[in-house]
Design an enzyme around this catalytic site. Structure first.
Site, PDB file in Angstrom:
ATOM      1  N   LYS A  22       0.852  -1.211   0.000  1.00  0.00           N
ATOM      2  CA  LYS A  22       0.000   0.000   0.000  1.00  0.00           C
ATOM      3  C   LYS A  22       0.878   1.250   0.000  1.00  0.00           C
ATOM      4  CE  LYS A  22      -1.466   1.646   4.041  1.00  0.00           C
ATOM      5  NZ  LYS A  22      -1.190   3.064   4.342  1.00  0.00           N
ATOM      6  N   ASN A  23       1.900   1.274   0.856  1.00  0.00           N
ATOM      7  CA  ASN A  23       2.689   2.508   1.001  1.00  0.00           C
ATOM      8  C   ASN A  23       3.596   2.757  -0.198  1.00  0.00           C
ATOM      9  OD1 ASN A  23       1.355   2.972   3.349  1.00  0.00           O
ATOM     10  ND2 ASN A  23       3.004   2.272   4.683  1.00  0.00           N
ATOM     11  N   CYS A 117      -3.798   8.496   9.795  1.00  0.00           N
ATOM     12  CA  CYS A 117      -4.060   7.774  11.043  1.00  0.00           C
ATOM     13  C   CYS A 117      -3.807   8.708  12.236  1.00  0.00           C
ATOM     14  CB  CYS A 117      -3.089   6.610  11.189  1.00  0.00           C
ATOM     15  SG  CYS A 117      -3.444   5.292  10.094  1.00  0.00           S
ATOM     16  N   ARG A 122       2.181  14.286  13.422  1.00  0.00           N
ATOM     17  CA  ARG A 122       2.573  13.955  12.044  1.00  0.00           C
ATOM     18  C   ARG A 122       2.665  15.195  11.160  1.00  0.00           C
ATOM     19  NH1 ARG A 122      -0.173   8.691   9.901  1.00  0.00           N
ATOM     20  NH2 ARG A 122       1.835   8.402   8.912  1.00  0.00           N
ATOM     21  N   ASP A 125       6.811  19.361   8.256  1.00  0.00           N
ATOM     22  CA  ASP A 125       7.843  20.413   8.232  1.00  0.00           C
ATOM     23  C   ASP A 125       9.085  19.992   7.440  1.00  0.00           C
ATOM     24  OD1 ASP A 125       7.968  18.607  10.537  1.00  0.00           O
ATOM     25  OD2 ASP A 125       9.791  19.678  11.038  1.00  0.00           O
ATOM     26  N   ASP A 309       5.355  -0.055  11.924  1.00  0.00           N
ATOM     27  CA  ASP A 309       4.046  -0.549  11.457  1.00  0.00           C
ATOM     28  C   ASP A 309       3.802  -2.003  11.838  1.00  0.00           C
ATOM     29  OD1 ASP A 309       3.931   1.392   8.370  1.00  0.00           O
ATOM     30  OD2 ASP A 309       3.624   1.918  10.469  1.00  0.00           O
ATOM     31  N   ARG A 401      -8.586  -0.056   5.077  1.00  0.00           N
ATOM     32  CA  ARG A 401      -7.809   0.947   4.335  1.00  0.00           C
ATOM     33  C   ARG A 401      -6.512   0.353   3.798  1.00  0.00           C
ATOM     34  NH1 ARG A 401      -6.462   5.896   7.745  1.00  0.00           N
ATOM     35  NH2 ARG A 401      -5.149   6.168   5.916  1.00  0.00           N
TER      36      ARG A 401
HETATM   37  C1  EPZ Z   1       5.033   6.485   6.424  1.00  0.00           C
HETATM   38  O1  EPZ Z   1       4.429   7.588   7.089  1.00  0.00           O
HETATM   39  C2  EPZ Z   1       3.979   5.403   6.387  1.00  0.00           C
HETATM   40  N1  EPZ Z   1       2.808   5.898   5.652  1.00  0.00           N
HETATM   41  C3  EPZ Z   1       3.568   5.019   7.811  1.00  0.00           C
HETATM   42  O2  EPZ Z   1       2.705   3.889   7.693  1.00  0.00           O
HETATM   43  C4  EPZ Z   1       4.813   4.589   8.598  1.00  0.00           C
HETATM   44  O3  EPZ Z   1       4.438   4.372   9.949  1.00  0.00           O
HETATM   45  C5  EPZ Z   1       5.888   5.678   8.536  1.00  0.00           C
HETATM   46  O4  EPZ Z   1       6.173   5.998   7.158  1.00  0.00           O
HETATM   47  C6  EPZ Z   1       7.183   5.244   9.200  1.00  0.00           C
HETATM   48  O5  EPZ Z   1       7.663   4.098   8.573  1.00  0.00           O
HETATM   49  C7  EPZ Z   1       2.860   5.951   4.309  1.00  0.00           C
HETATM   50  O6  EPZ Z   1       3.840   5.570   3.688  1.00  0.00           O
HETATM   51  C8  EPZ Z   1       1.636   6.485   3.624  1.00  0.00           C
HETATM   52  P1  EPZ Z   1       7.622   9.536   8.446  1.00  0.00           P
HETATM   53  P2  EPZ Z   1       5.164   9.025   7.071  1.00  0.00           P
HETATM   54  O7  EPZ Z   1       7.637  10.795   7.684  1.00  0.00           O
HETATM   55  O8  EPZ Z   1       5.874   9.208   5.793  1.00  0.00           O
HETATM   56  C9  EPZ Z   1       7.977  12.699  11.996  1.00  0.00           C
HETATM   57  C10 EPZ Z   1       0.756   2.617   7.918  1.00  0.00           C
HETATM   58  O9  EPZ Z   1       0.300   2.019   8.888  1.00  0.00           O
HETATM   59  N2  EPZ Z   1       7.946  13.707  10.920  1.00  0.00           N
HETATM   60  O10 EPZ Z   1       8.719   8.530   8.227  1.00  0.00           O
HETATM   61  O11 EPZ Z   1       4.187  10.023   7.504  1.00  0.00           O
HETATM   62  C11 EPZ Z   1       6.641  11.966  12.106  1.00  0.00           C
HETATM   63  O12 EPZ Z   1       5.752  12.685  12.938  1.00  0.00           O
HETATM   64  C12 EPZ Z   1       1.314   4.016   8.092  1.00  0.00           C
HETATM   65  O13 EPZ Z   1       0.840   2.151   6.750  1.00  0.00           O
HETATM   66  C13 EPZ Z   1       8.171  15.031  11.251  1.00  0.00           C
HETATM   67  O14 EPZ Z   1       8.384  15.375  12.417  1.00  0.00           O
HETATM   68  O15 EPZ Z   1       6.240   8.790   8.251  1.00  0.00           O
HETATM   69  C14 EPZ Z   1       7.040  10.646  12.705  1.00  0.00           C
HETATM   70  O16 EPZ Z   1       7.151  10.790  14.107  1.00  0.00           O
HETATM   71  C15 EPZ Z   1       1.140   4.524   9.514  1.00  0.00           C
HETATM   72  N3  EPZ Z   1       8.142  15.955  10.260  1.00  0.00           N
HETATM   73  C16 EPZ Z   1       8.435  10.402  12.114  1.00  0.00           C
HETATM   74  O17 EPZ Z   1       8.901  11.681  11.648  1.00  0.00           O
HETATM   75  C17 EPZ Z   1       7.915  15.626   8.955  1.00  0.00           C
HETATM   76  O18 EPZ Z   1       7.936  16.528   8.088  1.00  0.00           O
HETATM   77  C18 EPZ Z   1       8.461   9.439  10.946  1.00  0.00           C
HETATM   78  O19 EPZ Z   1       7.519   9.906  10.004  1.00  0.00           O
HETATM   79  C19 EPZ Z   1       7.693  14.268   8.640  1.00  0.00           C
HETATM   80  C20 EPZ Z   1       7.715  13.322   9.635  1.00  0.00           C
END
Ligand code: EPZ
Length: 429
Positions: A22-23, A117, A122, A125, A309, A401
């Site tokens: 999915k991702n 979610c 999330r 920035d 995940d 989803r």
């Molecule tokens: C992706 O989310 C996945 N979603 C998530 O899967 C997964 O948990 C996550 O990567 C980590 O592997 C999709 O691919 C659609 P991140 P993403 O940016 O890209 C912080 C599922 O169940 N952060 O790696 O949003 C953020 O808050 C979902 O399939 C910032 O602070 O994750 C988090 O604490 C749930 N600023 C951490 O970094 C930003 O600009 C990692 O987030 C971006 C992220």
């Protein structure tokens, strides 16, 4: 509201075919909107998140048509506006890839901030910081509208001070159209980042280093498409089914997988006493006769660390193991919300900040629980598999989803699971 009714006590055994990721699909489909021609994307999972994204593409004017059981043809050339002010964008976090795709293609974009979610704030920035490094001006408008505009996107050196999957992919989607070289340092290394880079390279981009923490992108003004690309298998769906074997004392083989993508989990399962046998595109998990499932410690980390995940599913596995297990969630600030549901089933878990301590071996009792998010929802069903009596997992929309044919696949492995309420009304592909 649709619920799953799960009766505990069955051993899950058999073979299960894993769907496309999915991702990865969310990133590759957005990349298909960033190139200058049609492409066919195969091995797409039929799940609600993908249907929502394809409907957004249609509403933006793209030509989107099913060309097979799990394949879709996308032609973005009919998209003339760089605005994505659609209510549906707010519901789908993965829609934020349109920021990079449209900024790259049109030099500007306006859209609603996406939702997703409930896993904490999330923010995006790091995405914005990357776009600004490429020369874009960011404006936060009223009503949750973000806009980005650049006279010209220029390659830049970008250091991500936190590893972010979304920011890495989004910056890549813009940088492929920037003038000159972009270097993303401290990039995320997840397999789906490699998938997006491979798709863009097959359209003529020049991306090197995807899968490592330094990705180099030589911008190209024109990305011809007109190719077919198949999405990688879903490593999180794979890991979810793998854990059900030792959890229930069964014997499960997952098919159509890439075993190296599951190394973080396979290593931990072996630590817990599980036999894990890797084939070319299969992984078999089972307990040797007389072997005991032993607790261990987990810490979620960016790939190739243990994936966040799979965290809720692993906590349920620890509930079924002997001894005291530990889970440290280092990616999200509040990904333990589902644990109050497990406590209602009799689990003995103490949470403190990023740490959950699980006293395994307590028998679980069936109870009404909630699917808080996609992965916690799957974990609730797993808890139901080992609980005495019936567990009613309510509001399973989050599970639908991201898990294709979840009930059918669970039944094929021997789970006693039934559906109460309307089947998810999935938007047409
Ligand atoms: C992706 O989310 C996945 N979603 C998530 O899967 C997964 O948990 C996550 O990567 C980590 O592997 C999709 O691919 C659609 P991140 P993403 O940016 O890209 C912080 C599922 O169940 N952060 O790696 O949003 C953020 O808050 C979902 O399939 C910032 O602070 O994750 C988090 O604490 C749930 N600023 C951490 O970094 C930003 O600009 C990692 O987030 C971006 C992220």
């Amino acid at each position: 509201m649709t619920s799953y009714l799960v009766k505990g006590g069955n051993k899950l055994s058999g073979r299960v075919n894993i769907s496309g990721s999915k991702n990865a699909a969310l990133g590759v489909l957005a990349a298909a909107m960033a190139v200058d021609g049609p492409s066919v994307i195969e091995n797409i999972p039929q799940v609600i998140d993908i249907s929502l994204l394809l409907d957004i593409f249609r509403d933006l004017g793209a030509e989107v048509e099913m060309v097979g059981e799990d394949a879709v043809r996308i032609d973005p050339r009919t998209v003339t506006s760089s605005e994505a002010l659609l209510e549906s964008v707010r519901k789908l976090r993965g829609s934020y890839y349109l920021l990079g795709a449209f900024l790259g293609r049109f030099g500007k974009v306006r859209m609603y901030l996406p939702g997703g979610c409930d896993l904490g704030s999330r923010p995006i920035d790091l995405h914005i910081k990357g776009f600004e490094s490429l020369g874009a001006t960011f404006t936060m408008e009223e009503n949750g509208v973000v806009s980005l505009e650049a006279k010209e996107l220029k390659g830049a050196s970008i250091f991500l001070d936190q590893v972010s999957v979304g920011a890495t992919i989004n910056i890549m989607l813009a940088a492929v159209h920037a003038k000159g070289m972009t270097v993303i340092d401290n990039a995320a290394r997840e397999p789906h980042i490699v998938d997006v880079a491979n798709f863009l390279n097959s359209a003529g981009a020049n991306i090197r280093g995807a899968g490592t923490d330094v990705i180099r992108i030589e911008g190209s003004p024109h990305l011809a498409a007109d190719m077919t690309y198949a999405i990688i298998p879903d490593q999180i769906e794979t890991g979810t089914y793998m854990m059900m074997a030792p959890l229930t004392g069964g014997d499960i083989t997952v098919e159509n997988v890439i075993p190296t993508h599951l190394e973080p989990l396979s290593a931990k399962l072996r630590e817990m006493g599980v036999t894990v046998e890797e084939g070319g595109d299969t992984i078999r998990c089972y307990m040797e006769p007389g072997a005991k499932l032993k607790a261990t410690s987990f810490k979620t980390l960016p790939y190739p660390g243990f994936p966040t995940d799979l965290q809720p599913q692993a906590v349920v596995l620890l509930c079924g193991a002997e001894g005291t297990g530990r889970m440290i969630e280092s990616i999200y600030e509040n990904r333990f919300q589902y644990i109050d549901n497990l406590r209602r089933m009799g689990a003995n878990i103490i949470c403190s900040g990023k740490l959950a301590v699980v006293q395994g071996g307590n028998p679980l009792m069936g109870a009404p629980v909630e699917a808080r998010d996609l992965r916690a929802g799957a974990a609730m069903v797993m808890a139901g598999l080992i609980a005495k009596g019936e567990t009613k997992v309510q509001n399973v929309y989050p599970i639908q989803r991201g898990y294709e044919n979840f009930v059918r696949k669970m039944r094929s492995l021997g789970a006693d699971i039934s559906v109460e309420g309307p089947e998810a009304v999935r938007p047409a592909w």
